[in-house]
Design an enzyme around this catalytic site. Structure first.
Site, PDB file in Angstrom:
ATOM      1  N   CYS A 176       2.674  -2.393   0.950  1.00 33.29           N
ATOM      2  CA  CYS A 176       4.035  -2.681   0.481  1.00 33.29           C
ATOM      3  C   CYS A 176       4.845  -3.507   1.474  1.00 33.29           C
ATOM      4  CB  CYS A 176       4.764  -1.378   0.166  1.00 33.29           C
ATOM      5  SG  CYS A 176       3.879  -0.337  -1.012  1.00 33.29           S
TER       6      CYS A 176
ATOM      7  N   HIS B 207       9.093  -2.784  -7.947  1.00 32.17           N
ATOM      8  CA  HIS B 207       8.341  -2.864  -6.704  1.00 32.17           C
ATOM      9  C   HIS B 207       6.994  -3.570  -6.896  1.00 32.17           C
ATOM     10  CE1 HIS B 207       6.373  -1.993  -3.021  1.00 32.17           C
ATOM     11  NE2 HIS B 207       5.831  -0.837  -3.352  1.00 32.17           N
TER      12      HIS B 207
ATOM     13  N   CYS C  47       8.138   1.422   3.984  1.00 35.32           N
ATOM     14  CA  CYS C  47       6.954   2.249   4.214  1.00 35.32           C
ATOM     15  C   CYS C  47       5.782   1.602   3.495  1.00 35.32           C
ATOM     16  CB  CYS C  47       7.172   3.668   3.696  1.00 35.32           C
ATOM     17  SG  CYS C  47       7.488   3.731   1.906  1.00 35.32           S
TER      18      CYS C  47
END
Length: 442
Positions: free
Chosen positions: A106, A397, A428
């Site tokens: 990510c 996302h 994170c």
């Protein structure tokens, strides 16, 4: 790690709208999704929606020419290995510009910014275009490893006898497909399952998770109505704005959703409503030295990149998504700052629970001292400064694009604040990793 050189900047870039899987962007692959962002940022004309121009077509003679391109995606494609170069060629950018790909789950397009920052100022390189993409609607299905090995041996056979021998070696148990899952390979658990464990460890209840999710939607919707995202988004296909922010959600509606990752213990708290959705999208960002910034229009929002940190944790003894709680105190302590000295906090919302767990750790003196190794008292995190225009729960996302999205958003927000205002941007990542950046308005 050492602080970044003093003359490094981030400038807000562009992104596609973020869309639900199998939604309006589903017909576009990772290259097609990225091209409108890269072409518009460099002032190349955009192509008609869904149209893939011939490689080399429409090269800009006048425009913004970066000295370096860094792009990434998390989900691999068997057709190419360096997506940055493929997008560059297909989009018609100058092929003498070095281009390479990167991946860090990510944090992919955030670490792309860090990598570019470390390369600028050398060999005449002053301006980099970085970013990332994820096309969750078009995940490529693979073969099992044993089936792939068998097929390779079969195609390489040079005689009928060899082909018959290879055919006879096929075992029924090897005939299956490899389907990509959003799971950690080492643990076999999904991100949601890991986050459920974190929520139980830190005693994070369901209600605060839903409240954080509701606030994310409310702020995102308000930002859309106020036009905050208008100059950060380039329309693609039939989409011109993010499709996730919900003006009609409420705590009552969120409370009715069932747990998605712990459905049997009676203690599950993470739902589809307080977790980030699977998303298609691409995003870009500028990284520059002071000299490089002069090549961008003065109207582009910008902020100084003061420092950054990358942290990692032992995923078998610590929460998978807890690395930012280590990185943030270390970065602030070496810059002699406390939480109250930061005017803007942009924290990636993989899950509401993950944000709440990390904030709980940041405010725990024992965690900060014994685990992060920071003795300084950093104070309390000012919640009212968190994600003022919504976060990933509401905006979406796309793994490879989130870093560029959140950095661009923070840069624009910070550029509207008084000189000297600071921002912390945190993401994170799977594998027990985390990246954070310290920005300052000038």
């Amino acid at each position: 790690m050492n602080s970044s050189p003093p003359d490094l900047w981030l400038a807000a870039g562009l992104r596609t709208p973020f869309a639900r899987v199998d939604g309006p962007l589903a017909g576009l692959g990772a290259i097609e999704l990225s091209m409108p962002v890269m072409r518009t940022m460099t002032r190349l004309e955009t192509s008609p929606p869904g149209h893939l121009p011939q490689p080399g077509a429409g090269i800009a003679r006048e425009g913004i020419r970066p000295d370096l391109l860094v792009w990434g995606t998390v989900i691999p494609n068997l057709g190419y290995s360096n997506i940055a170069r493929e997008i560059q060629i297909q989009a018609g950018l100058d092929q003498t510009i070095p281009a390479f790909s990167t991946v860090l789950a990510c944090s992919t397009s955030m670490v792309a910014a860090f990598e570019a920052a470390g390369m600028l100022g050398h060999g005449g390189k002053e301006l980099a275009l970085v970013g990332g993409v994820e096309c969750m609607s078009r995940v490529q299905v693979g073969l099992s490893q044993n089936l792939s090995d068998w097929l390779r041996r079969l195609t390489q056979a040079r005689s009928a006898a060899q082909r018959l021998s290879a055919l006879g070696a096929l075992r029924a148990r090897d005939v299956h497909l490899h389907l990509l899952e959003v799971k950690n390979r080492a643990t076999g658990k999904s991100m949601g399952e890991h986050c459920e464990e974190m929520a139980k460890t830190w005693n994070i209840a369901r209600e605060p998770q839903d409240k954080l999710a509701l606030a994310s939607h409310e702020k995102a919707v308000a930002g859309q109505k106020a036009g905050f995202f208008d100059d950060l988004i380039v329309p693609v296909a039939e989409a011109s704005s993010d499709g996730f922010p919900r003006a009609d959600t409420s705590l009552e509606r969120l409370a009715k959703l069932q747990p998605a990752f712990d459905r049997n213990s009676g203690k599950g708290t993470i739902t589809a409503g307080n977790a980030s959705p699977l998303t298609d999208g691409a995003a870009g960002l500028w990284v520059a030295t002071g000299a490089g910034m002069k090549r961008l229009p003065a109207s582009v929002p910008r902020a100084r990149l003061v420092d950054w940190e990358i942290a990692a944790v032992d995923i078998f003894h610590e929460g998978l998504l807890m690395a930012p709680a280590y990185a943030i105190p270390r970065m602030l302590a070496r810059n002699r700052l406390g939480y109250a000295d930061v005017a803007l906090w942009e924290i990636h919302e993989a899950f509401s629970a993950q944000v709440l767990c990390n904030v709980a750790a940041l405010q725990s003196p024992s965690f900060r001292r014994d685990k992060a190794g920071v003795d300084a008292d950093l104070g309390s995190l000012p919640w009212e400064r968190l994600n003022p225009h919504g976060g990933s729960v509401a905006l979406g996302h796309p793994f490879g694009a989130t870093g560029a999205r959140i950095l661009s958003q923070a840069v624009k927000e910070l550029a509207g604040m008084s000189k000297g205002s600071r921002a912390v941007v945190s993401i994170c990542a799977d594998g027990g990793l985390g990246t954070v950046a310290l920005l300052q308005a000038e």
